[in-house]
Design a protein around this motif. Structure first.
Motif, short mmCIF file in Angstrom:
data_model
loop_
_atom_site.label_atom_id
_atom_site.label_comp_id
_atom_site.label_asym_id
_atom_site.label_seq_id
_atom_site.Cartn_x
_atom_site.Cartn_y
_atom_site.Cartn_z
N ARG A 64 1.00 -0.96 0.33
CA ARG A 64 -0.13 -0.05 -0.53
C ARG A 64 0.81 0.96 -0.10
NH1 ARG A 64 -2.87 -1.31 3.86
NH2 ARG A 64 -5.15 -1.49 2.90
N SER A 108 0.92 2.13 9.73
CA SER A 108 -0.23 2.63 8.33
C SER A 108 -0.67 0.89 9.11
CB SER A 108 0.71 1.98 7.64
OG SER A 108 -0.47 1.29 6.87
N ASP A 163 -7.66 0.37 -0.96
CA ASP A 163 -7.88 1.03 -0.15
C ASP A 163 -9.20 1.67 -0.90
OD1 ASP A 163 -6.45 1.00 2.49
OD2 ASP A 163 -5.44 2.99 1.41
N SER A 164 -9.68 1.14 -1.73
CA SER A 164 -10.45 1.92 -2.22
C SER A 164 -11.57 0.07 -2.49
CB SER A 164 -10.31 1.86 -3.76
OG SER A 164 -10.08 0.78 -4.29
N ASP A 185 -11.13 -3.18 -0.29
CA ASP A 185 -10.78 -2.57 0.28
C ASP A 185 -9.52 -3.90 0.45
OD1 ASP A 185 -11.08 -0.85 1.76
OD2 ASP A 185 -11.56 -2.18 3.78
#
Length: 419
Positions: free
Chosen positions: A26, A38, A214-215, A233
């Motif tokens: 990520r 994170s 994260d989408s 995600d």
């Protein structure tokens, strides 16, 4: 002889080790402090894990960050050569193979234009041979290859590693493809078989990394089969039987298209070609559905004609695109997606119609939410199916999953674990 798949690799076993690897996918190269922030793991925990992963060559130090006060921070990153995987995609017109490294980069590629063999036993024997050749050609030691996976168009039976139904490869129905391929490779366990629309969305997440993890994504897959791949995600939504996103069935249920005489689905290229031929938008005879090369050529022709102003050809493509757009925006609404990715083997030629239809429909239903939905082209080229299949291997091995959400719910799906 048997392929020594993954024998020398140190297993990245712990859940938290996978959390750290996932954070680096990520973030890109990062310091332990960034990773801790994170992942919400403590700096001590991250530090111990990073030390271990450095010692087994899964991570490496790539520099030092002197910014800020206190001690300089060492920047670490994934080692691309730590692991490789091989993906096979069977498209009726072409079988593609690809090898990915740990970072999702294509290391080697091979496709064969020979039509897919009607006999699945023979086809799997040949595919096993091609996998060995690919591995030999790259010089990657077999024990660094963590697994093989095969993606197919149609409805899969995940537990038996077979195609439950396929308009494109009727002779392959119910043949134990995963077991046949494993036999050819001398692997102990069946090779996992997944649906290509789903593997494509896994591939997109693995190869692109970064913010896509994260989408909430809807992947519009344009291939021999057309379907939607969903991921939340970075977590693929495969569904209870591994067949989520079967758009044909949804369209049928909604009464959104007329089925043709063969029961082919509306966006199936063979049907678009048949319609175009009926409207005089294709020269010469209608290619038989079983001649996949000819169907693909004819689709090229429809696209060319549409581009050069042939209204019939344009109408057919636009109508088909419209239906997929309706479903895509429905899926966006259903899972509250913030990203639409378009890709797949037929994407290049169909893009002008399908992408525009999706954009127009989103603009029309412009709630504030829809204005924030991003539309992207896939980072994978026509080989989304094969890249996706190879990514499935890496995803299953290195993505942190609690037991409950893991995709390997059936014994056959454990194949990549110990392979």
């Amino acid at each position: 002889g048997k392929m020594r798949i993954g024998t020398s690799l140190v297993e990245v076993g712990q859940y938290n080790e996978k959390v750290v690897l996932n954070a680096l996918r990520r973030l890109g190269p990062a310091s332990q402090r960034d990773i801790a922030a994170s992942t919400q793991l403590s700096v001590q925990t991250v530090s111990a894990i990073v030390r271990h992963l450095l010692s087994i060559d899964v991570l490496r130090e790539i520099g030092t960050d002197f910014r800020g006060r206190g001690r300089p921070h060492v920047i670490v990153d994934l080692v691309p050569e730590a692991a490789y995987s091989i993906g096979v995609h069977v498209d009726p017109a072409v079988t593609s193979l690809v090898m990915l490294d740990m970072k999702g980069r294509v290391v080697a590629f091979s496709d064969s234009d020979e039509p897919t063999l009607a006999d699945p036993v023979e086809a799997m024997k040949q595919t096993a041979g091609r996998i060995r050749e690919l591995a030999e050609r790259t010089g990657v030691p077999e024990d660094r290859i963590v697994g093989v996976c095969m993606a197919v168009p149609g409805v899969v039976d995940v537990a038996n590693g077979s195609l439950r139904e396929s308009v494109w490869l009727p002779e392959w129905q119910d043949a134990p493809l995963g077991a046949l391929l494993a036999e050819g490779l001398g692997a102990e366990k069946p090779i996992p078989v997944v649906k290509d629309t789903i593997s494509a969305s896994i591939g997109e997440c693995w190869v692109r990394g970064g913010g896509i993890l994260d989408s909430t994504m809807v992947f519009v897959y344009l291939g021999a089969g057309i379907g939607l791949g969903l991921a939340v995600d970075g977590e693929p939504l495969a569904g209870a039987s591994g067949n989520s996103g079967e758009v044909g069935t949804i369209l049928k249920t909604l009464g959104m298209f007329e089925e043709d005489s063969d029961g082919g689905l509306d966006n199936d290229p063979a049907l678009l070609v048949e319609r175009a031929h009926g409207k005089g938008a294709i020269d010469g005879d209608l290619p038989p559905r079983a001649d996949h090369h000819a169907v693909r050529e004819a689709l090229h022709q429809v696209c060319d004609k549409a581009e050069n102003g042939n209204q019939e050809a344009r109408d057919i493509l636009q109508a088909a695109a419209q239906r997929i757009a309706t479903l895509t925006v429905g899926a966006v609404e259903l899972i509250d997606a913030d990203l639409i990715v378009l890709g797949g083997p037929y994407f290049k030629e169909l893009q002008p119609y399908y992408q525009k239809a999706v954009e127009d429909l989103l603009a029309e239903s412009a709630t504030q939410r829809h204005r924030d939905v991003q539309i992207m082209e896939s980072i994978m080229d026509e080989d989304a199916g094969a890249i996706g299949a190879a990514a499935v291997v890496l995803d299953r091995r290195y993505t942190p999953r609690s037991r409950r959400t893991r995709m390997e719910t059936t014994p056959a799906k454990e194949a990549t674990q110990e392979a």
